[in-house]
Enzyme design. Sequence first.
Site, short mmCIF file in Angstrom:
data_model
loop_
_atom_site.label_atom_id
_atom_site.label_comp_id
_atom_site.label_asym_id
_atom_site.label_seq_id
_atom_site.Cartn_x
_atom_site.Cartn_y
_atom_site.Cartn_z
N LYS A 127 10.01 8.84 -11.00
CA LYS A 127 10.57 10.14 -10.59
C LYS A 127 10.66 11.08 -11.81
O LYS A 127 10.19 12.21 -11.78
CB LYS A 127 11.96 9.95 -9.97
CG LYS A 127 12.54 11.24 -9.45
CD LYS A 127 14.02 11.16 -9.20
CE LYS A 127 14.78 11.39 -10.48
NZ LYS A 127 16.22 11.49 -10.34
N ASP A 146 13.68 12.31 -5.29
CA ASP A 146 15.09 12.06 -5.62
C ASP A 146 15.84 11.87 -4.29
O ASP A 146 15.23 11.75 -3.23
CB ASP A 146 15.67 13.23 -6.43
CG ASP A 146 15.95 14.43 -5.55
OD1 ASP A 146 15.31 14.54 -4.47
OD2 ASP A 146 16.81 15.24 -5.91
#
Length: 218
Positions: A127, A146
């Site tokens: 991420k 996220d």
Amino acid sequence: MPRETNAAKRERAIEVCERLNRRYGPVECFLDHENPFRLVISVLLSAQTTDAQVSKVTPELFRRWPTPEAMASATPAEISEVIKSLGFYKTKAKHCVECAQMIVADYGGRVPADMKELVKLPGVGRKTANIVLNVGYGIVDGIAVDTHVNRIAHRLRLSPKTHEKEPLKTEQDLLKILPREYWTNVNHQWIMLGREICSARSPKCGECPLADICPSAQ
Ligand code: SF4
């Protein structure tokens, strides 16, 4: 309700992106992204913490340790003192120092612009790496999933329920369904939607621009 074909789901996913493009346009990264080093550290600090909280500590952090070389010579205790208002600050402080040391030792003081190399940095997962590549270098190699992106992908049923707790698998589902040109804006625009309308606790479906194409609309 009949099972949605992959083609129909793809069309719906594109429509989601088109509508959010119209609503939000290009969204600036919320964290300090003056350069890739500041960005990687800021994203690393943002795990389980709001961007607003991170933005309160980064001015002092980068005033004292503005470069990988400077931060590499700090101690985790010194960094902890500055970031102690953040959750998991001790682990994050350790990662900041180790990350800076590795950038100096292995990459000549420059944050690598490559997914395979980025995820080798302490505290950096896919991420974070996606955000650094996208915002820091303009390279689109994936979608940073996220908590907001993950929740919205599942409410929109663009990823199977079995992947709900696995953001990396959710990312792969989104990458398969969305043409590459849409990947860039998903993270920031879906975060905006998550903060403004599709919150975890009480989504305001009545105000949502996606209500007529969202299977979870109430
Ligand atoms: S319609 Fe409701 S559940 Fe669906 S994306 Fe919008 S706010 Fe979220």
